[in-house]
Scaffold this active site. Structure first.
Site, PDB file in Angstrom:
ATOM      1  N   LYS A   1       0.051 -20.836   3.380  1.00  0.00           N
ATOM      2  CA  LYS A   1      -0.570 -20.300   4.449  1.00  0.00           C
ATOM      3  C   LYS A   1      -0.693 -21.266   5.692  1.00  0.00           C
ATOM      4  CE  LYS A   1      -4.213 -17.404   4.228  1.00  0.00           C
ATOM      5  NZ  LYS A   1      -5.506 -16.719   4.294  1.00  0.00           N
TER       6      LYS A   1
ATOM      7  N   LEU B   1     -12.450  -1.747   4.159  1.00  0.00           N
ATOM      8  CA  LEU B   1     -12.834  -1.596   5.567  1.00  0.00           C
ATOM      9  C   LEU B   1     -13.977  -2.628   5.782  1.00  0.00           C
ATOM     10  CD1 LEU B   1     -12.705   2.289   6.241  1.00  0.00           C
ATOM     11  CD2 LEU B   1     -11.446   0.562   7.113  1.00  0.00           C
TER      12      LEU B   1
ATOM     13  N   LYS C   1      -9.539 -24.344  -1.904  1.00  0.00           N
ATOM     14  CA  LYS C   1     -10.350 -22.853  -2.037  1.00  0.00           C
ATOM     15  C   LYS C   1     -11.652 -23.277  -2.788  1.00  0.00           C
ATOM     16  CE  LYS C   1     -10.147 -18.882  -0.412  1.00  0.00           C
ATOM     17  NZ  LYS C   1      -9.644 -18.360   0.827  1.00  0.00           N
TER      18      LYS C   1
END
Length: 353
Positions: free
Chosen positions: A68, A185, A80
């Site tokens: 990334k 969401l 991470k």
């Protein structure tokens, strides 16, 4: 919950695995690469069936962060952190504070080769706790002069990526009238859904939290039960929750023209990219699409550019997606392979190869 994903090849520079002396929690800090600079990647607080699942996630996610950050053009490596909760385990305020103090000590062990930040399950306030034990943390609350929550920049990058994908599919980047399904969401998926609703997209949404149905209703979106969203016919499927959702079975059942979303490692198998291509489904690689947050955090922390210039860099993710899709088409390879080669070329240059 999380999907079981295959482990990456072990090419990590360093991995610290500890039991937090204050919290008693398993945690792993994985430094995958510092070739391009001090690694940057968030701290995930999540439930895992076994400690080895948490370690595996740290290894996968840190390797993905290398790709990334390299593909985004940042002078930053990949790393991470993962803090494991056992199934059914919750943290009270005191133990949560202890957990992030423990994490700060673990990050400090790496001597600045890795910087942590907010991620799934953690907050900017948690990063403030981490900062009591190490200076190698970014994304502190804006109330103390930090860069704050990165979900807004992340969602902007996803939005611009999706516009690039729509442009490739239809000749226009306009989302009005396009049928888009969003699975998840949360902070990023919710912001993306709002942007697309404002554009006039026809939305189908779901989330593992049933309380998000009220938000869906406010958007005018159609709600479906989690686990069935991949069966909805549409233009674009947006994985915005947990990783590993694109299994062979799910890919074979998809009734869309493209997949473009912020979920980390959505492909259950690397070969899923070829499987999608075989079905004529365009795939925008996750580690390119979801790089807005890390671009924002890295450039803000290094004070490179004004806020407007940094957000312009985030918006430029759409153009990166366009270049990757062009390269894949010209070379007859998948967009995933093209994106991996983009990252690899920067890593080779950084290593002087």
């Amino acid at each position: 919950m999380t999907h079981t994903l295959p482990l990456p090849d072990f090419s990590h520079e360093r991995v610290e695995v500890i039991t937090g002396p204050r919290s008693g929690l398993f945690m792993a800090v994985a430094l995958h690469s510092s070739v391009l600079g001090s690694a940057l990647g968030g701290a995930r607080l999540w439930t895992y069936p076994h400690w080895s699942d948490a370690l595996g996630d740290a290894l996968r996610l840190s390797a993905a962060m290398t790709l990334k950050n390299a593909a985004a053009g940042l002078d930053a490596g990949g790393g991470k952190s993962v803090i494991r909760l056992e199934p059914g385990e919750t943290l009270d305020a005191d133990r949560r504070r202890d957990a992030f103090l423990d994490l700060g000590d673990a990050v400090e062990l790496l001597g600045g080769t890795y910087r942590t930040a907010e991620d799934v399950g953690s907050t900017t306030d948690d990063m403030l706790t981490v900062s009591e034990r190490t200076a190698h943390v970014v994304g502190l609350p804006s109330t103390v002069g930090g860069s704050g929550e990165p979900a807004g920049p992340t969602s902007l990058g996803v939005y611009e990526s999706l516009r690039a994908v729509l442009e490739r599919l239809t000749g226009t980047a306009d989302a009005a009238g396009r049928r888009i399904t969003i699975s998840g969401l949360g902070q990023v998926g919710g912001r993306l859904a709002q942007r697309l609703a404002d554009d006039g997209a026809v939305l189908t949404v779901t989330d593992i939290n049933p309380a998000r149905q009220a938000f869906a209703a406010d958007l005018g979106a159609t709600w479906v039960e989690p686990g069935s969203e991949h069966l909805v016919a549409g233009d674009v499927f947006v994985p915005a929750g947990i990783g590993g959702v694109l299994t062979d079975e799910v890919i074979d059942a998809l009734d869309v023209k493209a997949v473009c979303g912020p979920a980390n490692n959505p492909l259950a198998e690397h070969s899923g990219a070829e499987r999608l291509a075989g079905r004529g489904i365009l795939y925008a690689p996750d580690f390119v699409v979801n790089a807005g947050g890390v671009i924002y955090l890295d450039l803000e922390a290094k004070q490179i550019g004004s806020s407007e210039e940094i957000m312009a860099k985030v918006s430029g993710i759409g153009d990166t997606v366009r270049r990757i899709l062009d390269d894949a088409e010209v070379r007859g390879i998948t967009p995933l392979a093209a994106a991996e080669e983009l990252a690899a070329s920067r890593l080779r240059a950084g290593a002087g190869v």
